[in-house]
Design a protein around this motif. Structure first.
Motif, PDB file in Angstrom:
ATOM      1  N   ARG A 357     -13.668   6.670  73.268  1.00 18.61           N
ATOM      2  CA  ARG A 357     -13.033   6.517  74.746  1.00 18.61           C
ATOM      3  C   ARG A 357     -11.918   7.388  74.911  1.00 18.61           C
ATOM      4  O   ARG A 357     -11.489   7.892  76.195  1.00 18.61           O
ATOM      5  N   LEU A 358     -11.036   7.615  73.819  1.00 15.80           N
ATOM      6  CA  LEU A 358      -9.605   8.171  74.145  1.00 15.80           C
ATOM      7  C   LEU A 358      -9.851   9.733  74.138  1.00 15.80           C
ATOM      8  O   LEU A 358      -8.931  10.263  74.949  1.00 15.80           O
ATOM      9  N   ILE A 359     -10.650  10.251  73.345  1.00 19.61           N
ATOM     10  CA  ILE A 359     -10.684  11.630  73.241  1.00 19.61           C
ATOM     11  C   ILE A 359     -11.645  12.342  74.335  1.00 19.61           C
ATOM     12  O   ILE A 359     -12.688  12.040  74.653  1.00 19.61           O
ATOM     13  N   PRO A 360     -11.169  13.280  75.061  1.00 24.75           N
ATOM     14  CA  PRO A 360     -11.747  14.027  76.112  1.00 24.75           C
ATOM     15  C   PRO A 360     -12.905  14.890  75.444  1.00 24.75           C
ATOM     16  O   PRO A 360     -13.072  15.123  74.338  1.00 24.75           O
ATOM     17  N   ASP A 361     -14.001  14.970  76.195  1.00 26.24           N
ATOM     18  CA  ASP A 361     -15.270  15.333  75.873  1.00 26.24           C
ATOM     19  C   ASP A 361     -15.312  16.842  75.271  1.00 26.24           C
ATOM     20  O   ASP A 361     -15.822  16.894  74.098  1.00 26.24           O
ATOM     21  N   ALA A 362     -14.512  17.598  75.728  1.00 20.35           N
ATOM     22  CA  ALA A 362     -14.162  18.868  75.073  1.00 20.35           C
ATOM     23  C   ALA A 362     -13.626  19.033  73.580  1.00 20.35           C
ATOM     24  O   ALA A 362     -13.702  19.975  72.916  1.00 20.35           O
ATOM     25  N   TYR A 363     -13.050  17.893  73.110  1.00 22.02           N
ATOM     26  CA  TYR A 363     -12.450  17.924  71.824  1.00 22.02           C
ATOM     27  C   TYR A 363     -13.362  16.715  70.941  1.00 22.02           C
ATOM     28  O   TYR A 363     -12.788  16.702  69.755  1.00 22.02           O
ATOM     29  N   LEU A 364     -14.130  16.068  71.474  1.00 26.06           N
ATOM     30  CA  LEU A 364     -14.483  14.731  70.688  1.00 26.06           C
ATOM     31  C   LEU A 364     -15.283  15.365  69.361  1.00 26.06           C
ATOM     32  O   LEU A 364     -15.282  14.441  68.450  1.00 26.06           O
ATOM     33  N   GLY A 365     -16.314  16.346  69.276  1.00 20.67           N
ATOM     34  CA  GLY A 365     -16.758  16.800  68.197  1.00 20.67           C
ATOM     35  C   GLY A 365     -15.864  17.072  67.003  1.00 20.67           C
ATOM     36  O   GLY A 365     -15.848  16.571  66.016  1.00 20.67           O
ATOM     37  N   ARG A 366     -14.651  17.802  67.324  1.00 21.89           N
ATOM     38  CA  ARG A 366     -13.743  17.920  66.370  1.00 21.89           C
ATOM     39  C   ARG A 366     -13.052  16.956  65.678  1.00 21.89           C
ATOM     40  O   ARG A 366     -12.720  16.804  64.424  1.00 21.89           O
ATOM     41  N   VAL A 367     -12.631  16.156  66.784  1.00 25.54           N
ATOM     42  CA  VAL A 367     -11.715  14.921  66.534  1.00 25.54           C
ATOM     43  C   VAL A 367     -12.503  13.938  65.718  1.00 25.54           C
ATOM     44  O   VAL A 367     -12.140  13.401  64.659  1.00 25.54           O
ATOM     45  N   ALA A 368     -13.659  13.595  66.010  1.00 28.48           N
ATOM     46  CA  ALA A 368     -14.622  12.582  65.324  1.00 28.48           C
ATOM     47  C   ALA A 368     -14.985  13.040  63.987  1.00 28.48           C
ATOM     48  O   ALA A 368     -14.988  12.445  62.947  1.00 28.48           O
ATOM     49  N   ALA A 369     -15.158  14.553  63.839  1.00 28.03           N
ATOM     50  CA  ALA A 369     -15.585  14.855  62.613  1.00 28.03           C
ATOM     51  C   ALA A 369     -14.501  15.037  61.595  1.00 28.03           C
ATOM     52  O   ALA A 369     -14.559  14.672  60.518  1.00 28.03           O
ATOM     53  N   THR A 370     -13.188  15.403  62.084  1.00 24.92           N
ATOM     54  CA  THR A 370     -11.975  15.268  61.359  1.00 24.92           C
ATOM     55  C   THR A 370     -11.906  13.762  60.808  1.00 24.92           C
ATOM     56  O   THR A 370     -11.502  13.699  59.641  1.00 24.92           O
ATOM     57  N   SER A 371     -12.172  12.751  61.600  1.00 21.43           N
ATOM     58  CA  SER A 371     -11.623  11.732  61.320  1.00 21.43           C
ATOM     59  C   SER A 371     -12.661  10.970  60.173  1.00 21.43           C
ATOM     60  O   SER A 371     -12.216  10.523  59.258  1.00 21.43           O
ATOM     61  N   ARG A 372     -13.976  11.305  60.549  1.00 18.24           N
ATOM     62  CA  ARG A 372     -14.983  10.928  59.481  1.00 18.24           C
ATOM     63  C   ARG A 372     -14.760  11.738  58.090  1.00 18.24           C
ATOM     64  O   ARG A 372     -14.863  11.221  57.064  1.00 18.24           O
ATOM     65  N   PHE A 373     -14.286  13.011  58.268  1.00 22.02           N
ATOM     66  CA  PHE A 373     -13.985  13.776  56.941  1.00 22.02           C
ATOM     67  C   PHE A 373     -12.875  13.202  56.228  1.00 22.02           C
ATOM     68  O   PHE A 373     -13.078  12.857  54.900  1.00 22.02           O
ATOM     69  N   CYS A 374     -11.724  12.675  57.002  1.00 23.60           N
ATOM     70  CA  CYS A 374     -10.631  12.065  56.422  1.00 23.60           C
ATOM     71  C   CYS A 374     -10.966  10.878  55.523  1.00 23.60           C
ATOM     72  O   CYS A 374     -10.425  10.348  54.544  1.00 23.60           O
ATOM     73  N   VAL A 375     -11.822  10.170  56.321  1.00 30.21           N
ATOM     74  CA  VAL A 375     -12.381   8.702  55.813  1.00 30.21           C
ATOM     75  C   VAL A 375     -13.178   8.768  54.361  1.00 30.21           C
ATOM     76  O   VAL A 375     -13.259   8.278  53.554  1.00 30.21           O
ATOM     77  N   GLN A 376     -13.923   9.932  54.583  1.00 26.31           N
ATOM     78  CA  GLN A 376     -15.075  10.006  53.497  1.00 26.31           C
ATOM     79  C   GLN A 376     -14.541  10.737  52.306  1.00 26.31           C
ATOM     80  O   GLN A 376     -14.868  10.549  51.042  1.00 26.31           O
ATOM     81  N   VAL A 377     -13.637  11.648  52.362  1.00 28.75           N
ATOM     82  CA  VAL A 377     -13.043  12.502  51.373  1.00 28.75           C
ATOM     83  C   VAL A 377     -12.312  11.590  50.320  1.00 28.75           C
ATOM     84  O   VAL A 377     -12.182  12.389  49.005  1.00 28.75           O
ATOM     85  N   VAL A 378     -11.882  10.513  50.615  1.00 32.19           N
ATOM     86  CA  VAL A 378     -11.037   9.537  49.685  1.00 32.19           C
ATOM     87  C   VAL A 378     -11.933   8.629  49.105  1.00 32.19           C
ATOM     88  O   VAL A 378     -11.431   7.784  48.189  1.00 32.19           O
ATOM     89  N   GLN A 379     -13.201   8.561  49.526  1.00 32.94           N
ATOM     90  CA  GLN A 379     -13.818   7.436  49.132  1.00 32.94           C
ATOM     91  C   GLN A 379     -14.118   7.161  47.646  1.00 32.94           C
ATOM     92  O   GLN A 379     -14.313   6.295  47.013  1.00 32.94           O
ATOM     93  N   TRP A 380     -14.368   8.587  47.027  1.00 30.26           N
ATOM     94  CA  TRP A 380     -14.603   8.615  45.671  1.00 30.26           C
ATOM     95  C   TRP A 380     -13.458   7.863  44.718  1.00 30.26           C
ATOM     96  O   TRP A 380     -13.892   7.412  43.655  1.00 30.26           O
ATOM     97  N   ALA A 381     -12.203   7.910  45.224  1.00 29.76           N
ATOM     98  CA  ALA A 381     -11.038   7.374  44.637  1.00 29.76           C
ATOM     99  C   ALA A 381     -11.269   5.915  44.297  1.00 29.76           C
ATOM    100  O   ALA A 381     -11.010   5.252  43.348  1.00 29.76           O
ATOM    101  N   GLY A 382     -11.927   5.161  45.213  1.00 29.22           N
ATOM    102  CA  GLY A 382     -12.037   3.540  45.307  1.00 29.22           C
ATOM    103  C   GLY A 382     -12.901   3.245  43.791  1.00 29.22           C
ATOM    104  O   GLY A 382     -12.677   2.482  42.958  1.00 29.22           O
ATOM    105  N   PRO A 383     -14.367   3.822  43.801  1.00 31.10           N
ATOM    106  CA  PRO A 383     -15.038   3.290  42.413  1.00 31.10           C
ATOM    107  C   PRO A 383     -14.468   3.851  41.200  1.00 31.10           C
ATOM    108  O   PRO A 383     -14.442   3.041  40.216  1.00 31.10           O
ATOM    109  N   LEU A 384     -13.799   5.014  41.355  1.00 30.59           N
ATOM    110  CA  LEU A 384     -13.082   5.659  40.205  1.00 30.59           C
ATOM    111  C   LEU A 384     -12.132   4.783  39.677  1.00 30.59           C
ATOM    112  O   LEU A 384     -11.712   4.215  38.288  1.00 30.59           O
ATOM    113  N   GLY A 385     -10.925   4.404  40.513  1.00 27.18           N
ATOM    114  CA  GLY A 385      -9.951   3.447  40.275  1.00 27.18           C
ATOM    115  C   GLY A 385     -10.278   1.926  39.900  1.00 27.18           C
ATOM    116  O   GLY A 385      -9.806   1.301  39.050  1.00 27.18           O
ATOM    117  N   ALA A 386     -11.481   1.652  40.624  1.00 28.99           N
ATOM    118  CA  ALA A 386     -11.914   0.136  40.160  1.00 28.99           C
ATOM    119  C   ALA A 386     -12.383   0.259  38.665  1.00 28.99           C
ATOM    120  O   ALA A 386     -12.455  -0.804  38.355  1.00 28.99           O
TER     121      ALA A 386
END
Length: 444
Positions: A357-386
């Motif tokens: 809802r916050l992001i204008p339509d013209a930028y939503l693809g980029r912002v949503a993809a950047t957010s998902r990338f940041c969330v997923q790019v560090v997920q490997w550290a969880g199982p490794l550290g655990a």
């Protein structure tokens, strides 16, 4: 070139009269085409996700080789997420949504053919998994801006929750179905997944609403900036909002902790004498909790408000970490996971729906993809550290360390109260961030 729309304000929804209730999404033809097509694709993905390691373990006996297949697909997805977000804001989203699944279908069809011919070297399977991941990253990047066009703003949280619930049900059913199909013959699960992608394309093609993006009036009289500039604009939009900055970083850390917890709960079940059946049962109970959370998430947001739901969900999830150490039986561990996941899904519903809802339509693809990338790019550290923690201090000790980490994240929500103040605004009343312009650059 972006899709044309019939009116100049097609993506800027007007507030509904308070007396008018939105039509149920289940009666919305376009939404159901999107929902069902992606649901069948999720079912196919769950089937092949189980079949890939079974195939590699049967043919090579190497768990590491099986992990390489999963890693190749994940790397492919991450490699195209941000690029896909930029494409979603500059070319036809309908085109990306229709073509990307066809590439995924061809990749999985090739896997099925190789397995059918008993000629499936691991390197070839990894390459095809990489291709599937590359196409999947593009398709994933288009999902949020497409959903924004399909549902009224008052129903974004409901649609987000329904999508999460759908994917969890697909995972529950697909895991069992994958085992059945693999036992029939090895190549069938991969053909099933290949065919499932075709329904995404079909569902996309029958959607009648324009999916965007709208043509940018600033680029009609001259060349459009390159992809790198588009991606940079997406990052500028993220920096403009304290809410986005906080939730992206916080969500990335949460995802790493959750992934580590997933590994440790399986190790704990094994330590308590649970076999494959008990592990499967406990996992299914956790997914059932996720489905329950997807149903109650929008209801809780309406009754309690998004900010209270975020705090409550974080503490419920943290409590499940601590409690699971002390319950003795595998089925009890499953019930604790059910409660934890019931809280986890509303948390995701809150953060994702407010971002849309916050992001204008013209930028939503980029912002949503950047957010998902940041969330997923560090997920490997969880199982490794655990894994390192479990080897050093035992499974129970490692889980308690993650519990402390989760409690710290829950406490951080209080520290970020200023950044999260947006959540005090009802979702339907959230105002979009202003557009970026060359004359008025964004400020952090």
């Amino acid at each position: 070139m972006g899709e044309r729309v019939k009116t100049a304000r097609s993506h800027r929804e007007e507030p509904l009269d308070a007396a008018v209730r939105p039509v149920s999404l289940w009666r919305d033809r376009d939404y159901m085409a999107w929902w069902s097509g992606n649901g069948l694709s999720s079912l196919g993905t769950a089937v092949s996700t189980l079949a890939f390691p079974l195939l590699i373990l049967d043919t090579t006996g190497s768990a590491a080789q099986a992990g390489n297949i999963t890693a190749a697909q994940m790397i492919g997805t991450l490699a195209t997420l941000v690029i896909g977000g930029a494409l979603a804001d500059r070319v036809s989203r309908r085109l990306v949504m229709a073509v990307s699944p066809l590439v995924e279908a061809l990749a999985l069809g090739a896997v099925a053919l190789l397995v059918y011919r008993s000629d499936a070297p691991v390197l070839a399977l990894a390459a095809l998994a990489l291709v599937s991941g590359l196409a999947g990253g593009l398709r994933t990047a288009v999902a949020a801006p497409a959903l924004r066009r399909l549902v009224p703003k008052e129903q974004v949280a409901t649609a987000t929750a329904q999508g999460m619930g759908r994917d969890m049900v697909a995972h529950i059913v697909g895991t069992s179905l994958g085992g059945v199909l693999f036992s029939v013959t090895r190549w069938v699960p991969f053909l099933f997944d290949a065919l499932s992608y075709l329904f995404v394309t079909l569902g996309t093609l029958v959607i009648r609403r324009p999916l965007g993006p709208d043509r940018d009036p600033d680029t009609r009289s001259g060349p459009r900036p390159g992809m790198a500039a588009d991606i940079a604009d997406g990052l500028r939009m993220v920096r403009r909002s304290g809410y986005l900055m906080f939730t992206i970083v916080w969500g990335a850390l949460l995802n790493a902790v959750a992934e580590g917890f997933t590994l440790l709960f399986i190790a704990l079940l094994h330590h308590r004498g649970g076999g494959p059946t008990q592990v499967g049962t406990a996992t299914s109970l956790a997914l059932v909790g996720g489905v329950i959370g997807s149903f109650i998430g929008p209801w809780l947001m309406r009754r309690l408000g998004a900010l209270r739901v975020l705090h409550l969900a974080a503490w419920v999830f943290a409590a499940s970490f601590a409690v699971i150490v002390w319950v003795p039986e595998p089925w009890q561990i499953g019930l604790v996971l059910l409660v934890g996941m019931t809280g986890m899904v509303p948390l995701n519903v809150v953060t994702e729906s407010y971002q849309v809802r916050l992001i204008p339509d013209a930028y939503l693809g980029r912002v949503a993809a950047t957010s998902r990338f940041c969330v997923q790019v560090v997920q490997w550290a969880g199982p490794l550290g655990a894994g390192f923690l479990a080897d050093a201090m035992g499974v129970r000790g490692a889980i308690l360390v993650l519990a402390v980490a989760m409690i710290t994240l829950a406490l951080a929500l209080f520290g970020g109260s200023r950044q999260l103040d947006l959540l005090r605004t009802p979702l339907g009343e959230v105002r979009e961030l202003p557009l970026l312009t060359p004359e008025r650059p964004a400020h952090p």
